[in-house]
Design a protein around this motif. Structure first.
Motif, mmCIF file in Angstrom:
data_model
loop_
_atom_site.group_PDB
_atom_site.id
_atom_site.type_symbol
_atom_site.label_atom_id
_atom_site.label_comp_id
_atom_site.label_asym_id
_atom_site.label_seq_id
_atom_site.Cartn_x
_atom_site.Cartn_y
_atom_site.Cartn_z
ATOM 1 N N GLU A 8 0.839 -1.204 0.000
ATOM 2 C CA GLU A 8 0.000 0.000 0.000
ATOM 3 C C GLU A 8 0.869 1.249 0.000
ATOM 4 O O GLU A 8 0.608 2.196 -0.745
ATOM 5 N N HIS A 9 1.915 1.242 0.841
ATOM 6 C CA HIS A 9 2.806 2.411 0.899
ATOM 7 C C HIS A 9 3.575 2.579 -0.410
ATOM 8 O O HIS A 9 3.742 3.698 -0.905
ATOM 9 N N HIS A 11 2.515 1.709 -3.378
ATOM 10 C CA HIS A 11 1.577 2.249 -4.371
ATOM 11 C C HIS A 11 1.342 3.751 -4.158
ATOM 12 O O HIS A 11 1.246 4.510 -5.134
ATOM 13 N N GLU A 12 1.270 4.183 -2.902
ATOM 14 C CA GLU A 12 1.113 5.617 -2.610
ATOM 15 C C GLU A 12 2.305 6.406 -3.136
ATOM 16 O O GLU A 12 2.142 7.477 -3.739
ATOM 17 N N VAL A 14 4.417 5.480 -5.515
ATOM 18 C CA VAL A 14 4.439 5.423 -6.980
ATOM 19 C C VAL A 14 3.479 6.469 -7.542
ATOM 20 O O VAL A 14 3.806 7.174 -8.505
ATOM 21 N N ASP A 15 2.300 6.605 -6.934
ATOM 22 C CA ASP A 15 1.351 7.626 -7.373
ATOM 23 C C ASP A 15 1.940 9.024 -7.212
ATOM 24 O O ASP A 15 1.799 9.872 -8.092
ATOM 25 N N GLU A 16 2.605 9.254 -6.077
ATOM 26 C CA GLU A 16 3.228 10.564 -5.855
ATOM 27 C C GLU A 16 4.333 10.807 -6.882
ATOM 28 O O GLU A 16 4.452 11.909 -7.432
ATOM 29 N N GLU A 17 5.120 9.788 -7.162
ATOM 30 C CA GLU A 17 6.188 9.898 -8.157
ATOM 31 C C GLU A 17 5.602 10.272 -9.518
ATOM 32 O O GLU A 17 6.114 11.170 -10.204
ATOM 33 N N LYS A 18 4.523 9.617 -9.897
ATOM 34 C CA LYS A 18 3.874 9.925 -11.172
ATOM 35 C C LYS A 18 3.365 11.363 -11.204
ATOM 36 O O LYS A 18 3.500 12.054 -12.225
ATOM 37 N N ARG A 19 2.760 11.813 -10.103
ATOM 38 C CA ARG A 19 2.256 13.197 -10.046
ATOM 39 C C ARG A 19 3.395 14.202 -10.184
ATOM 40 O O ARG A 19 3.272 15.197 -10.893
#
Length: 78
Positions: A8-9, A11-12, A14-19
């Motif tokens: 879960e952490h 994935h969080e 990775v989402d921040e990296e993408k943003r």
């Protein structure tokens, strides 16, 4: 931290990296520093998850896996 929490952490982050990457073509300043920190933390978390899974595969306690330092994780040969 169990495997589910680790994932879960991850994935969080990775989402921040993408943003961060999507927000700017050339990431600079504070965003660059945060991106670097996220990438280092992701490397550590993936390493910890691999350790946990290896321990479990060989009948050892996955909770005995420990997070390695950034320098150690970043120094691995690919």
């Amino acid at each position: 931290m169990d495997d589910k929490s680790l994932l879960e952490h991850i994935h969080e982050l990775v989402d921040e990296e993408k943003r961060l990457r999507a927000a700017h073509r050339g990431v600079a300043g504070e965003d660059r520093q945060r991106l670097d920190a996220v990438e280092r933390e992701l490397d550590q978390l993936w390493d910890l998850l691999r350790q946990r899974r290896a321990r479990e595969e060989f009948g050892e306690n996955p909770d005995e896996a420990t997070e390695r330092s950034v320098n150690e994780v970043e120094g691995y040969l690919q």
